[in-house]
Design a protein around this motif. Structure first.
Motif, PDB file in Angstrom:
ATOM      1  N   ILE A  10       0.850  -1.202   0.000  1.00  0.00           N
ATOM      2  CA  ILE A  10       0.000   0.000   0.000  1.00  0.00           C
ATOM      3  C   ILE A  10       0.878   1.241   0.000  1.00  0.00           C
ATOM      4  O   ILE A  10       0.663   2.172  -0.776  1.00  0.00           O
ATOM      5  N   LEU A  62      -2.053   8.292   4.087  1.00  0.00           N
ATOM      6  CA  LEU A  62      -3.221   8.257   3.225  1.00  0.00           C
ATOM      7  C   LEU A  62      -4.167   9.436   3.437  1.00  0.00           C
ATOM      8  O   LEU A  62      -4.966   9.759   2.582  1.00  0.00           O
ATOM      9  N   ASP A 120     -12.862   6.613   4.675  1.00  0.00           N
ATOM     10  CA  ASP A 120     -12.111   6.562   3.421  1.00  0.00           C
ATOM     11  C   ASP A 120     -10.762   5.880   3.605  1.00  0.00           C
ATOM     12  O   ASP A 120     -10.402   4.972   2.852  1.00  0.00           O
ATOM     13  N   VAL A 121      -9.996   6.305   4.603  1.00  0.00           N
ATOM     14  CA  VAL A 121      -8.657   5.747   4.825  1.00  0.00           C
ATOM     15  C   VAL A 121      -8.752   4.283   5.232  1.00  0.00           C
ATOM     16  O   VAL A 121      -7.991   3.437   4.754  1.00  0.00           O
ATOM     17  N   ARG A 124      -9.473   2.183   2.187  1.00  0.00           N
ATOM     18  CA  ARG A 124      -8.314   2.047   1.298  1.00  0.00           C
ATOM     19  C   ARG A 124      -7.343   0.982   1.803  1.00  0.00           C
ATOM     20  O   ARG A 124      -6.751   0.252   1.013  1.00  0.00           O
ATOM     21  N   ALA A 127      -9.163  -2.517   1.432  1.00  0.00           N
ATOM     22  CA  ALA A 127      -9.293  -2.947   0.031  1.00  0.00           C
ATOM     23  C   ALA A 127      -8.066  -3.728  -0.418  1.00  0.00           C
ATOM     24  O   ALA A 127      -8.165  -4.666  -1.207  1.00  0.00           O
ATOM     25  N   ARG A 128      -6.905  -3.366   0.098  1.00  0.00           N
ATOM     26  CA  ARG A 128      -5.656  -4.046  -0.295  1.00  0.00           C
ATOM     27  C   ARG A 128      -5.295  -5.184   0.656  1.00  0.00           C
ATOM     28  O   ARG A 128      -4.631  -6.132   0.265  1.00  0.00           O
TER      29      ARG A 128
END
Length: 134
Positions: A10, A62, A120-121, A124, A127-128
């Protein structure tokens, strides 16, 4: 893939270098230095402590808010807590950071914009690394 490797991917994807090196700040486990796009993580930490610290520092990297440090720390604590909750794991310092986590949630409840930033952070990172690979 290990949690560490997943989190480093990331960081790499946003052009941030992760280093196992003593943070410049005395007493810190890790730090994000935005001007250099570097995350330093104390190599003396255990692997689980390094993972937890890297999630926290990635939250700083991020988040693009340039507001007061208290808000940045609140966001990073809240994101770390949410990521570990999603992974179904407890962080190594969770009990010790309860004051900061409480402060983070109180602070975030006061500002919807910051709450959106936490979501949001957190999204993110998850998601990975959806399962907190071990």
């Amino acid at each position: 893939m290990t949690t560490w490797a997943c989190l480093v991917l990331i960081a790499t994807s946003i052009h941030v270098d992760v280093r196992l090196s003593r943070p410049w700040s005395n007493g810190a486990y890790g730090e994000y230095i935005g001007i250099f796009k570097v995350i330093n993580i104390d190599p003396a930490l255990s692997s689980s402590e390094r993972d937890y610290t890297l999630v926290h520092e990635l939250a700083h990297a991020l988040d693009h808010d340039h507001g007061p440090m208290s808000g940045k720390q609140a966001l990073a604590y809240a994101v770390t807590r949410e990521v570990y909750r999603a992974w179904g794991r407890k962080g190594p310092w969770e009990g010790l950071w309860s004051y900061e986590a409480h402060y983070a949630w109180r602070y975030m409840a006061e500002e919807d914009r910051r709450a959106a930033a936490i979501q949001d952070v957190t999204a993110r990172i998850l998601a990975r690394c959806p399962g907190g690979e071990r």
